[in-house]
Write a protein that holds these residues in place. Structure first.
Motif, PDB file in Angstrom:
ATOM      1  N   PHE A 154      51.541  47.043  66.463  1.00  0.00           N
ATOM      2  CA  PHE A 154      50.524  46.037  66.173  1.00  0.00           C
ATOM      3  C   PHE A 154      50.980  45.106  65.051  1.00  0.00           C
ATOM      4  O   PHE A 154      50.730  43.900  65.093  1.00  0.00           O
ATOM      5  N   ALA A 155      51.617  45.659  64.033  1.00  0.00           N
ATOM      6  CA  ALA A 155      52.062  44.853  62.895  1.00  0.00           C
ATOM      7  C   ALA A 155      53.061  43.793  63.321  1.00  0.00           C
ATOM      8  O   ALA A 155      53.106  42.703  62.742  1.00  0.00           O
ATOM      9  N   ALA A 156      53.854  44.081  64.315  1.00  0.00           N
ATOM     10  CA  ALA A 156      54.870  43.137  64.780  1.00  0.00           C
ATOM     11  C   ALA A 156      54.258  41.844  65.303  1.00  0.00           C
ATOM     12  O   ALA A 156      54.915  40.801  65.330  1.00  0.00           O
ATOM     13  N   LEU A 173      49.949  53.523  54.751  1.00  0.00           N
ATOM     14  CA  LEU A 173      49.791  52.409  55.689  1.00  0.00           C
ATOM     15  C   LEU A 173      50.261  51.094  55.072  1.00  0.00           C
ATOM     16  O   LEU A 173      50.916  50.285  55.739  1.00  0.00           O
ATOM     17  N   ALA A 174      49.915  50.872  53.813  1.00  0.00           N
ATOM     18  CA  ALA A 174      50.341  49.641  53.143  1.00  0.00           C
ATOM     19  C   ALA A 174      51.865  49.553  53.090  1.00  0.00           C
ATOM     20  O   ALA A 174      52.454  48.502  53.376  1.00  0.00           O
ATOM     21  N   ASP A 175      52.504  50.659  52.747  1.00  0.00           N
ATOM     22  CA  ASP A 175      53.964  50.669  52.683  1.00  0.00           C
ATOM     23  C   ASP A 175      54.586  50.359  54.041  1.00  0.00           C
ATOM     24  O   ASP A 175      55.603  49.659  54.130  1.00  0.00           O
ATOM     25  N   SER A 176      53.969  50.846  55.110  1.00  0.00           N
ATOM     26  CA  SER A 176      54.523  50.638  56.443  1.00  0.00           C
ATOM     27  C   SER A 176      54.351  49.209  56.946  1.00  0.00           C
ATOM     28  O   SER A 176      55.047  48.778  57.864  1.00  0.00           O
ATOM     29  N   LEU A 177      53.415  48.452  56.346  1.00  0.00           N
ATOM     30  CA  LEU A 177      53.136  47.092  56.804  1.00  0.00           C
ATOM     31  C   LEU A 177      53.925  46.023  56.052  1.00  0.00           C
ATOM     32  O   LEU A 177      53.976  44.866  56.482  1.00  0.00           O
ATOM     33  N   VAL A 178      54.543  46.392  54.940  1.00  0.00           N
ATOM     34  CA  VAL A 178      55.241  45.410  54.103  1.00  0.00           C
ATOM     35  C   VAL A 178      56.331  44.674  54.864  1.00  0.00           C
ATOM     36  O   VAL A 178      56.506  43.450  54.706  1.00  0.00           O
ATOM     37  N   GLY A 203      43.166  42.842  47.003  1.00  0.00           N
ATOM     38  CA  GLY A 203      44.504  42.964  46.448  1.00  0.00           C
ATOM     39  C   GLY A 203      45.542  42.534  47.453  1.00  0.00           C
ATOM     40  O   GLY A 203      45.289  41.675  48.296  1.00  0.00           O
ATOM     41  N   THR A 204      46.700  43.140  47.373  1.00  0.00           N
ATOM     42  CA  THR A 204      47.797  42.878  48.308  1.00  0.00           C
ATOM     43  C   THR A 204      48.323  44.218  48.813  1.00  0.00           C
ATOM     44  O   THR A 204      47.900  45.281  48.345  1.00  0.00           O
ATOM     45  N   LEU A 205      49.263  44.152  49.728  1.00  0.00           N
ATOM     46  CA  LEU A 205      49.863  45.395  50.208  1.00  0.00           C
ATOM     47  C   LEU A 205      50.552  46.158  49.075  1.00  0.00           C
ATOM     48  O   LEU A 205      50.696  47.375  49.135  1.00  0.00           O
ATOM     49  N   ALA A 206      50.952  45.438  48.041  1.00  0.00           N
ATOM     50  CA  ALA A 206      51.626  46.078  46.913  1.00  0.00           C
ATOM     51  C   ALA A 206      50.655  46.733  45.936  1.00  0.00           C
ATOM     52  O   ALA A 206      51.030  47.647  45.203  1.00  0.00           O
ATOM     53  N   THR A 207      49.403  46.277  45.922  1.00  0.00           N
ATOM     54  CA  THR A 207      48.478  46.741  44.880  1.00  0.00           C
ATOM     55  C   THR A 207      47.258  47.499  45.376  1.00  0.00           C
ATOM     56  O   THR A 207      46.583  48.170  44.582  1.00  0.00           O
ATOM     57  N   ILE A 208      46.934  47.409  46.668  1.00  0.00           N
ATOM     58  CA  ILE A 208      45.635  47.903  47.137  1.00  0.00           C
ATOM     59  C   ILE A 208      45.515  49.425  47.042  1.00  0.00           C
ATOM     60  O   ILE A 208      44.426  49.955  46.764  1.00  0.00           O
TER      61      ILE A 208
END
Length: 251
Positions: A154-156, A173-178, A203-208
Motif C-alpha cells: 500500500f505504501a508504494a 509502522l512509522a519506521d516501515s513507511l519512511v 507530527g511526522t513519521l520521525a516523531t509520532i
C-alpha cells in the motif's frame, strides 16, 4: 422482526444518523460495542431497553443474544462503532443469522477515519497530492492479514493511509513507511474522535511514535499518514477551475 445492524458513529451522541436514532428509540434490546462507543449514544434508547455490552462476549454468544431476542419478538439493534462496513464483524454475524433464518438489515454510520479527518480539518483526497485513501489495519493479536495486503504494498502507491487497530505498533509502522513517504511526512493520530476523551497528536513519521508513547495511547485511535495533512500543500481541482468549459451539457 428484523435485526438492525446500526452504525453508532465515532462516539458523539449527535454524530449518528436520523435513522439510527429512530431505531435506537424503538429498540427493546440493544447489543452494543462497549469498548469503543461513548455511553452518551445510548441516551437515544428508551429507559426500559435491555442493554447488552459485547466487549466480553464471543461471536457465538453475541449471535445467541440476537437470535434469542428475535425469537422472543423483540426489536433488536446491534449497535456497531463507526460504520458497519469497516471492522465490525458484520459478515460473520449475518452469516450466522442467515443460517438461523433471522432477517437483518444495515444502517450506515460515520466512520472513525472520517471523524478523525473532520477533527483535523483536513481533506484526505487533495488534488495533485493524493486522490486515493487506503483503509487498512495492523496485525498483532488479531486475524492474520491477507498475504497480498502488506503495508509495504500500500505504501508504494503513495496514497493517504488510514490505519486502524494499529496504535500499539506505531513506531514499527512509522519506521516501515519512511522509505516511501519520507521521514518528514505528516502524520496525525486521533484517539476517540468526537468523544470527551479525544486526543489529537500531530507530527511526522520521525516523531509520532514518541508522542504516542508519551500519551500512553493503546486503543481506539486512527493513524492518518500522507502529504495531504500538510496545510501548506494544497492542490486545486480542475472541476472548479476558472478556465474550465462549463457550456457543455452534463452527461
Amino acid at each position: 422482526m428484523t435485526i438492525h445492524f446500526v452504525g453508532g458513529g465515532p462516539g458523539a451522541a449527535d454524530l449518528i444518523t436520523l435513522r439510527a436514532a429512530e431505531l435506537l428509540r424503538g429498540a427493546d434490546v440493544v447489543v452494543y460495542a462497549g469498548t469503543y462507543l461513548d455511553q452518551d449514544v445510548l441516551a437515544h434508547c428508551r429507559a426500559d431497553v435491555r442493554l447488552v455490552d459485547t466487549q466480553d462476549l464471543s461471536l457465538d454468544q453475541i449471535t445467541a443474544e440476537l437470535v434469542t431476542a428475535h425469537l422472543a419478538g423483540r426489536e433488536v439493534v446491534r449497535l456497531c462503532s463507526g460504520d458497519p462496513s469497516l471492522y465490525s464483524a458484520v459478515a460473520e454475524q449475518t452469516f450466522r443469522l442467515d443460517a438461523a433464518g433471522v432477517p437483518w438489515d444495515v444502517t450506515p454510520g460515520v466512520p472513525a477515519y472520517a471523524a478523525a479527518a473532520a477533527v483535523l480539518g483536513r481533506e484526505l483526497t487533495v488534488p495533485l497530492l493524493s486522490q486515493s485513501v487506503v483503509l487498512t489495519r495492523a496485525q498483532a493479536r488479531s486475524t492474520v492479514m491477507p498475504e497480498a495486503e502488506s503495508l509495504a504494498a500500500f505504501a508504494a502507491t503513495g496514497a493517504t493511509l488510514a490505519l486502524h487497530l494499529a496504535i500499539t505498533r506505531t513506531r514499527e509502522l512509522a519506521d516501515s513507511l519512511v522509505a516511501d513517504y519520507g521521514s518528514d511526512c505528516p502524520v496525525a493520530v486521533v484517539y476517540r474522535a468526537s468523544q470527551p476523551e479525544q486526543v489529537v497528536l500531530r507530527g511526522t513519521l520521525a516523531t509520532i511514535a514518541d508522542q504516542v508513547e508519551e500519551a500512553g495511547l493503546t486503543q481506539a485511535a486512527v493513524i492518518l499518514v500522507g502529504r495531504v495533512l500538510d496545510p501548506e500543500k494544497v492542490g486545486e481541482s480542475y472541476l472548479y477551475a476558472a478556465d474550465r468549459d462549463r457550456s457543455a451539457k452534463r452527461r
